[in-house]
Design an enzyme around this catalytic site. Structure first.
Site, PDB file in Angstrom:
ATOM      1  N   ARG A 571       0.837  -1.155  -0.169  1.00  0.00           N
ATOM      2  CA  ARG A 571      -0.046   0.068   0.060  1.00  0.00           C
ATOM      3  C   ARG A 571       0.855   1.226  -0.077  1.00  0.00           C
ATOM      4  O   ARG A 571       2.205   1.185   0.815  1.00  0.00           O
ATOM      5  CB  ARG A 571      -0.722   0.111   1.329  1.00  0.00           C
ATOM      6  N   THR A 681       4.560  -8.612   5.622  1.00  0.00           N
ATOM      7  CA  THR A 681       4.632 -10.016   5.268  1.00  0.00           C
ATOM      8  C   THR A 681       5.052 -10.267   3.788  1.00  0.00           C
ATOM      9  O   THR A 681       5.659 -11.381   3.647  1.00  0.00           O
ATOM     10  CB  THR A 681       3.165 -10.765   5.365  1.00  0.00           C
TER      11      THR A 681
HETATM   12  C1  KOT Z   1      -5.756  -1.185  10.100  1.00  0.00           C
HETATM   13  C2  KOT Z   1      -6.803  -0.314   9.791  1.00  0.00           C
HETATM   14  C3  KOT Z   1      -7.570  -0.603   8.741  1.00  0.00           C
HETATM   15  C4  KOT Z   1      -6.988  -1.526   7.926  1.00  0.00           C
HETATM   16  C5  KOT Z   1      -5.686  -2.273   8.103  1.00  0.00           C
HETATM   17  C6  KOT Z   1      -5.064  -2.113   9.186  1.00  0.00           C
HETATM   18  C7  KOT Z   1      -3.791  -2.385   9.362  1.00  0.00           C
HETATM   19  C8  KOT Z   1      -3.156  -3.203   8.620  1.00  0.00           C
HETATM   20  N1  KOT Z   1      -3.041  -2.357  10.580  1.00  0.00           N
HETATM   21  N2  KOT Z   1      -2.026  -3.088  10.273  1.00  0.00           N
HETATM   22  N3  KOT Z   1      -1.930  -3.453   9.213  1.00  0.00           N
HETATM   23  C9  KOT Z   1      -0.866  -4.191   8.672  1.00  0.00           C
HETATM   24  O1  KOT Z   1      -1.066  -5.563   9.051  1.00  0.00           O
HETATM   25  C10 KOT Z   1      -0.108  -6.356   8.739  1.00  0.00           C
HETATM   26  C11 KOT Z   1      -0.271  -7.901   9.125  1.00  0.00           C
HETATM   27  O2  KOT Z   1       0.118  -7.881  10.563  1.00  0.00           O
HETATM   28  C12 KOT Z   1       1.268  -6.199   9.133  1.00  0.00           C
HETATM   29  O3  KOT Z   1       2.321  -6.942   8.181  1.00  0.00           O
HETATM   30  C13 KOT Z   1       1.638  -4.788   8.566  1.00  0.00           C
HETATM   31  O4  KOT Z   1       2.925  -4.615   9.074  1.00  0.00           O
HETATM   32  C14 KOT Z   1       0.663  -3.641   9.167  1.00  0.00           C
HETATM   33  O5  KOT Z   1       0.692  -2.534   8.642  1.00  0.00           O
END
Ligand code: KOT
Length: 818
Positions: A571, A681
């Site tokens: 993103r 990831t």
């Molecule tokens: C938070 C709010 C709305 C939609 C998505 C999120 C979000 C996404 N918060 N963290 N993430 C990502 O999650 C991944 C899985 O754990 C991580 O690898 C990544 O660093 C996060 O940015």
């Protein structure tokens, strides 16, 4: 007579007690039957899309067999069940994965090649279901695959959005969003369950009553929406086990319609109907940012309520169930705070519906629920205005207040009154009173986990320090635990890179590595084996060829397959620093430009690919996309340099794009400011495919480096503990701009990438580099509103210092990478 009924049933049972055979000829028969009878296609005239759908139905038959058997087995064994609650599942295409996991690869290949069809062409017909934004949703999808493969009795629950993540188009270098109606004419892999529905109430009021010697609260009135289940079988690899992803679709409730039709409010009934369907219509396209929209809270409560009703119904079906056993039989994992209204809903279902005592219900709730935190970015923390919750979920607000009251009482006893109390309260006071969902989650959960070692430490020390103190003071240090993310090697090696999968299987002697990644260590025995090296290089070359074909067909880009392939796909976000990447590309371009033709020939050829979606309202992210596209245009058209450096923004990054891009990378960029990327990831997926990471000491990069060896990664930039100091010193002006970075800024300011032809873009580009330099923006390109918004942003003010440091480190990459 009942005897006759019984024997008819027995006959039916016998008829159904049969499994579809899996030899190629039977697959072909099944395929032809579905084409002709399920899809009503004539044998003379069918498209590849028809063929895909019929092949999907062939798989669906087999998936249903194992799904039904698995469910029957779970019931018979009375197993403990896990439930993953997630607002997002970025599952990607089903077909190739299902064939591999059902062990049908050879049969399908033989069956379809014999009919003159290539499997890859069938796979390409499938819409890529994108019911998630990015890492968080993809993690949920990987977990489903892994839980099924480990034969764990775990289901996923979520929302069946009609529109998933938007499709990203690029017009004049800018992102345009197109709707993604992924369902199209129906997805052959999902099973609608019109018989599995639950009512979900919104709005209305709470009535208090005194019945049978007890005070009772009853939530009445308002609107009722029906949640209807759609099941998506998730087959495990090398096991007969198939789990289920149950997604809820919102439908208008029957009760409401009848009322409305019998009165004169036909038009209202239609409006209500539309409103109900709106609930599951579209995924919010924000990644790691919270947009406090009422519809979003409605979505969250909708799927949480339906899921908890469903799992409690399953619990109650157990012979001789006892509420005491609930935590031994049910574990619920909340994927970030999106489903945390579950804490209050579980209490409501246990206290109001099942009539349990408050204390008992609270103990059960806390033992069953767990919470995963995925980000420390403050703009992602969900806080719902009390006013909104009071209107929409009045009973839940009461419950939350009651939970909070008891919690504060405990805190007061321990610490007395003070700032700690306000910090730990679920309710945030202020002009607009809010419910902090993160606090509700930690108080209502048994365990809280972070997603990488560094991230878990940050949660303890910075995100929830007061709570962590409370845990330590109460002998509960292990309440917050680390559970570093992972990815499935079935999709990310075996399906995405069959040539590499074949190499591993050949050298290791079996496919066991696909269910036990530790086995890959045995490859070290062949470290110096020249035959392996040769096969490995051939594998990379093949992946690059596929990528080259794909880029040519998708965006008419031609790449040199001898070039170093340098990829950043995620993103678009300021903290992920795609901007820094493109500044480095400009620097490299300027260096090349300065050289003589013979000197240029000594440069390592490089292709830089950047891909990712920007949230539709994220202004700066969209400017970064435009800058990348404009820079790419200049570089790729420059006859002096285009042989040595190419750059492209790859549109519409999604799971299926990742499956083509990741295996082809030489290096990939994971370059967030230290302490900002919870885990990441894709870093794992790149490494698994033999790519090298250019990265910062952030998220899971740190653990990958420990696992793979320090010499397998190009680490640069400051560490997390240095950020605050750098930020402070930068504000005092201690970081003069590095000459190379200054030259890049000057090049942008000169109008090289936009200029008079595109004055608006020129203004935007200058605005984002001004921001890097902490120049408060004399700019007027978008009025004051924009500037206010910018200065409020959480991006550290030191970003310039940061960028110049890290950019220099980039420039100092080892010689062979240049
Ligand atoms: C938070 C709010 C709305 C939609 C998505 C999120 C979000 C996404 N918060 N963290 N993430 C990502 O999650 C991944 C899985 O754990 C991580 O690898 C990544 O660093 C996060 O940015």
């Amino acid at each position: 007579s009942s005897q006759e009924d019984g024997s008819r049933m027995e006959k039916l049972r016998q008829l159904m007690d049969h499994y579809e055979p899996n030899d190629p000829e039977s697959i072909q028969r099944s395929f032809a039957r579905h084409l002709e009878y399920s899809l009503a296609i004539t044998r003379f005239n069918f498209t590849m899309q028809d063929a895909y759908r019929a092949a999907g139905l062939v798989l669906r038959d087999r998936l249903l067999e194992s799904l039904n058997d698995t469910n029957a087995y779970y019931r018979e064994q009375d197993v403990k069940r896990g439930y993953y609650l997630s607002a997002e599942y970025l599952i990607g295409r089903h077909m190739q994965n299902a064939i591999a996991n059902l062990d049908l690869e050879q049969s399908f290949k033989d069956a379809f090649e014999d009919l003159g069809m290539k499997l890859e062409d069938l796979f390409a017909e499938e819409a890529d279901p994108a019911l998630g934004n990015g890492g968080l949703g993809r993690l949920a999808a990987c977990f489903l695959d892994s839980m099924a493969t480990l034969s764990l009795p775990c289901w996923g629950y979520g929302i069946r959005y009609s529109y998933g993540m938007f499709k990203q188009g690029i017009k004049d270098g800018r992102q345009v969003e197109e709707p993604d109606f992924w369902i199209g004419d129906g997805c052959p892999f999902e099973i609608p369950r019109p018989d599995v529905t639950y009512p979900v109430r919104f709005y209305g009021k709470v009535e208090e009553a005194y019945e049978n010697g007890k005070n009772i609260s009853r939530w009445v009135g308002g609107e009722i929406v029906q949640a209807m289940a759609y099941d998506n079988p998730i087959p495990g690899f090398d096991t007969y086990n198939t789990n289920n992803l149950r997604l809820w679709r919102a439908l208008p409730s029957q009760e409401f319609d009848l009322d409305a039709f019998s009165s004169a409010h036909f038009q209202d009934a239609i409006t209500q109907r539309r409103k109900a369907e709106d609930l599951s219509a579209v995924l919010y396209p924000n990644d790691a940012t919270y947009e406090g929209k009422e519809l979003r809270l409605r979505q969250q409560y909708f799927f949480v309520s339906a899921s908890l009703q469903d799992l409690l119904r399953e619990f109650i079906k157990r012979p001789n169930y006892k509420w005491e056993d609930l935590p031994e039989k049910v574990a619920v994992q909340m994927n970030d705070t999106h489903p945390t209204i579950a804490v209050a809903e579980m209490m409501r279902l246990l206290v109001d519906v099942q009539q349990l005592q408050w204390d008992r219900a609270w103990e059960l709730t806390r033992k069953c629920l767990n919470y995963t935190n995925h980000t420390v970015m403050p703009e992602a923390l969900e806080k719902w205005p009390v006013e909104m919750m009071e209107r929409m979920l009045p009973r839940h607000l009461q419950i939350i207040y009651q939970i909070n009251g008891i919690w504060i009482q405990k805190l007061l006893q321990r610490y007395g009154d003070g700032p700690l109390i306000a910090a730990l309260s679920i309710v945030e006071e202020g002009d607009v009173k809010k419910i902090r969902m993160g606090h509700l989650a930690i108080i209502g959960a048994n365990k809280i986990n972070g997603v990488a070692a560094i991230h878990t430490e940050i949660i303890k020390k910075e995100t929830f320090p007061e709570y962590y103190k409370w845990c330590c003071d109460n002998g509960e240090q292990n309440k917050i635990v680390n559970m570093t993310n992972g990815v499935t090697p079935r999709r990310w090696i075996h399906c995405a890179n069959p040539a590499l999968s074949e190499i591993f299987t050949k050298y290791l002697g079996s496919q066991e590595w696909l269910t036990d990644m530790n086995k890959l260590k045995d490859m070290l025995a062949y470290k110096e084996d020249s035959k392996l090296h040769e096969e490995w290089m051939a594998m990379k070359r093949g992946c690059k060829e596929k990528l080259a074909d794909w880029l040519k067909s998708k965006m008419n880009l031609e790449i040199d397959q001898d070039a170093l392939i340098d990829i950043q796909i995620k993103r678009i976000h300021e903290y992920k620093r795609q901007l820094m990447n493109i500044l480095f590309v400009i620097h490299r371009y300027m260096e090349l430009k300065k050289k003589s033709p013979s000197e240029r020939a000594a440069f390592q050829k490089r292709v830089v690919l950047i891909g990712g979606k920007a949230a539709s309202a994220y202004v700066n992210a969209k400017i970064i996309i435009k800058l990348i596209n404009n820079v790419a245009k200049v570089i790729n058209e420059d006859p002096d340099t285009k042989q040595y450096l190419k750059c492209a923004f790859v549109p519409n990054y999604c799971v299926s794009a990742a499956q083509v891009m990741i295996p082809a990378s030489d290096i990939s960029e994971h370059i967030s400011t230290a302490g900002t990327e919870a885990s990441g990831t894709s870093n794992m997926k790149f490494v698994m495919n033999g790519g090298l990471i250019v990265g910062t000491m952030d998220g899971a990069n740190i653990e990958i480096r420990e696992e793979c060896g320090h010499d397998t990664m190009f680490i640069f930039g400051c560490q997390e503990h240095e950020v605050a100091g750098i930020s402070a010193r930068a504000q005092e002006g201690h970081y003069p701009i590095d000459g190379r970075l200054q030259a890049v800024f000057d090049e942008i300011r000169s109008g090289k990438f936009a200029g008079q032809a595109e004055p608006e873009a020129q203004g935007e580009f200058e605005s984002i580099i001004n921001r890097l330099c902490n120049i408060r923006a004399a700019g007027t390109w978008d009025g004051d509103k924009q500037l206010v918004q910018q200065t409020k942003s959480r991006i550290p003010v030191d970003i310039f210092a940061h960028h110049s440091r890290t950019l220099c480190a980039c420039v100092d990459l080892p010689a062979w990478l240049r």
